[in-house]
Design a protein around this motif. Structure first.
Motif, short mmCIF file in Angstrom:
data_model
loop_
_atom_site.label_atom_id
_atom_site.label_comp_id
_atom_site.label_asym_id
_atom_site.label_seq_id
_atom_site.Cartn_x
_atom_site.Cartn_y
_atom_site.Cartn_z
N ALA A 15 0.80 -1.22 0.00
CA ALA A 15 0.00 0.00 0.00
C ALA A 15 0.83 1.26 0.00
O ALA A 15 0.29 2.36 -0.04
CB ALA A 15 -0.92 0.01 1.23
N HIS A 18 0.23 3.71 -2.83
CA HIS A 18 -1.13 4.22 -3.02
C HIS A 18 -1.53 5.20 -1.93
O HIS A 18 -2.42 6.00 -2.15
CB HIS A 18 -2.13 3.06 -3.06
N LEU A 19 -0.92 5.14 -0.77
CA LEU A 19 -1.30 6.03 0.33
C LEU A 19 -0.66 7.39 0.14
O LEU A 19 0.48 7.50 -0.31
CB LEU A 19 -0.88 5.44 1.67
N LEU A 107 -5.62 12.21 6.00
CA LEU A 107 -6.00 11.41 4.84
C LEU A 107 -7.34 11.87 4.30
O LEU A 107 -8.18 12.43 5.04
CB LEU A 107 -6.08 9.93 5.23
N ASP A 108 -7.58 11.65 3.04
CA ASP A 108 -8.88 11.92 2.45
C ASP A 108 -9.86 10.84 2.90
O ASP A 108 -9.47 9.81 3.44
CB ASP A 108 -8.78 11.99 0.93
N GLY A 110 -11.61 8.73 1.26
CA GLY A 110 -11.49 7.42 0.62
C GLY A 110 -10.48 6.53 1.29
O GLY A 110 -10.73 5.34 1.53
N HIS A 111 -9.30 7.08 1.66
CA HIS A 111 -8.29 6.28 2.34
C HIS A 111 -8.65 6.07 3.81
O HIS A 111 -8.34 5.04 4.40
CB HIS A 111 -6.92 6.96 2.25
N ARG A 112 -9.33 7.04 4.39
CA ARG A 112 -9.66 6.89 5.81
C ARG A 112 -10.66 5.78 6.04
O ARG A 112 -10.65 5.12 7.08
CB ARG A 112 -10.21 8.22 6.34
N ARG A 113 -11.56 5.56 5.09
CA ARG A 113 -12.55 4.50 5.23
C ARG A 113 -11.93 3.12 5.18
O ARG A 113 -12.61 2.14 5.47
CB ARG A 113 -13.62 4.63 4.14
N LYS A 114 -10.67 3.02 4.78
CA LYS A 114 -10.00 1.73 4.77
C LYS A 114 -9.64 1.25 6.17
O LYS A 114 -9.26 0.09 6.35
CB LYS A 114 -8.74 1.79 3.90
#
Length: 479
Positions: A15, A18-19, A107-108, A110-114
């Motif tokens: 990852a 991508h992060l 984080l945005d 989208g990444h935070r929901r991971k």
């Protein structure tokens, strides 16, 4: 433990490309590293945290993550544990947990929901559990949630223990000279206390604070209502108990709440609230409200009222006493609300003030007559048609309007005179109307759930206001 570390390192390598780049939070500044220099340095990986957070899941199942098409279990058979990475600032050499709010806040969405869990120092809470605490209603307290989690975890532990015994039984019953000796199943892990769940809920609200504030402050209205109550302040507990006496709310014509503040006394300390509300309308470019209904201070014998003075920027604003508190002024003049005629008096008082809109009533009669003709019922008289229309249909399809000041005053005077006579006595001869004179507009009228300390109280209040406004307030939900 080695499997956990290998898994985390594998995830980090896959990852990393991508992060987004994260930097040291502003609070990490020290004498060795200036704040500007510290914030500009990106954080780098510094290994795996030796302390594994115990994951509290919704159903006691394993903590799982989706890795392409493969379900990877990040837990032991005994209890769920969640590893996390350390990030280090090369400038000040300070380390940060990768799942801390200071890092995730960069984080945005989208990444935070991971990240499927909310981490504290020793435990992590599955977001499925956090979501269950967001709908704060009667009977949905953290204590009740703790009991449900305990029940689900106990059932899951029992199921796994039975599966373990069932798998060991064939080997124990074998005719081997030395049958294998199996270790005892692991004990049921203890859940954190309900107080910890409450702290997790407060962290969840704080992590969504900009969104919650944006939703509350984006509500406007052209007809406002300001009211104060003591019931909300009684929920304050701990060190914050008895620090506030009144909760003042301003709502719009849809039942949505625009602002809610706590004050030590009724009507005092509301000037900052009024200034903030007027600034909100001004900055949003929304037209000022036309009228505001209040429960007190609607008029003054010495110039303008206090409410009118607070909202002086809205020059065209009309301040009026709302109907319910107007009727309560008359209720203060009865001997007791337990009187046999009290309910009849209040119902007739309401009819003195309100009437059904004639256009709506005519349309309902026409629709009812068409329904009867469709059912094969012949034409009926107007009186019989009115008897067939139920109260529910009238309340659902017909609006109410006021009769006007002169007509209302005439009807109320006739009602009070009637109730002040012999007709206003019950079977024991007790009069309904108190001999003391009624005050139609006094300066003031004095007069469920669980308690929470100040931080948790504010979290519940913000979350509750946002959800109330999102559902359209009380008026639209009733319709």
């Amino acid at each position: 433990m080695a499997l956990f570390k290998d898994y985390v390192l594998k995830r980090q390598a896959s990852a990393a490309a991508h992060l987004p780049t994260v930097t040291a939070p502003s609070s990490s500044s020290s004498a060795a590293a200036p704040p500007a220099a510290t914030q500009s340095r990106p954080l780098t990986a510094a290994g795996v945290n030796a302390l594994l957070a115990h994951a509290v899941a919704a159903a006691g199942d394993f903590f799982k993550e989706q890795d392409d098409q493969e379900m990877v279990t990040v837990a032991s058979q005994a209890e769920e544990k969640l590893p996390q990475e350390y990030l280090e600032c090369k400038g000040c050499k300070k380390k940060y947990p990768a799942w801390s709010e200071d890092i995730l806040g960069q984080l945005d969405m989208g990444h935070r929901r991971k990240f499927p869990a909310l981490l504290t120092y020793r435990y992590s809470c599955d977001y499925r559990v956090v979501i269950l605490m967001r709908e704060r209603t009667q009977g949905n307290s953290v204590t009740q949630l703790h009991k449900k989690l305990q029940e689900e975890h106990s059932a899951a532990w029992t199921r796994r223990t039975l599966e373990y015994f069932a798998a060991c039984e064939p080997f124990s019953d074998s005719r081997l000279v030395e049958p294998p000796v199996f270790s005892a199943p692991p004990a049921l892990p203890a859940l954190p206390k309900p107080k910890w769940l409450l702290a997790v809920y407060a962290r969840d609200v704080l992590s969504r604070l900009p969104e919650v504030k944006a939703r509350i402050t984006s509500v406007f209205g052209s007809v406002l209502k300001m009211d104060s109550t003591k019931k909300v302040t009684k929920k304050l507990a701990g060190a914050a108990a008895n620090t506030a006496g009144w909760c003042t709310n301003i709502g719009n014509e849809h039942g949505q709440v625009l602002v809610s503040v706590l004050t030590a006394a009724e009507g005092h300390g509301l000037w900052p609230m009024a200034a903030g509300l007027m600034r909100r309308y001004r900055e949003a470019g929304v037209a000022p409200p036309a009228i505001m209904y209040v429960d007190r201070d609607c008029c003054s014998p010495h110039g303008q009222s206090q409410v009118r003075a607070m909202f002086a920027e809205w020059r065209e604003l009309q301040v009026r006493l709302d109907i319910w508190h107007f009727m309560r002024r008359f209720a203060a003049g009865v001997t007791t609300e337990a009187h046999q005629l009290y309910g009849i008096f209040m119902a007739r008082l309401s009819r003195c003030i309100f009437e059904l809109d004639p256009a709506d009533v005519a349309a309902l009669r026409l629709a009812k007559q068409g329904q009867l003709l469709a059912q094969g019922v012949g034409p009926v008289s107007e009186k019989a048609l009115d008897q067939m229309i139920t109260r529910r249909e009238l309340a659902l399809h017909c609006r109410k309007r006021t009769r006007g000041a002169e007509e209302t005053a005439r009807r109320i005077k006739a009602l009070v005179d009637e109730m002040d006579s012999e007709k206003g006595r019950d079977t024991l001869g007790v009069p309904l109307v108190d001999p003391l004179p009624l005050r139609l507009c006094p300066a003031s009228l004095r007069g469920t759930g669980t308690s929470a300390r100040d931080a948790h109280f504010q979290a519940y209040l913000l979350e509750g206001l946002m959800r109330w406004n999102q559902e359209g307030g009380s008026c639209e939900r009733k319709l």
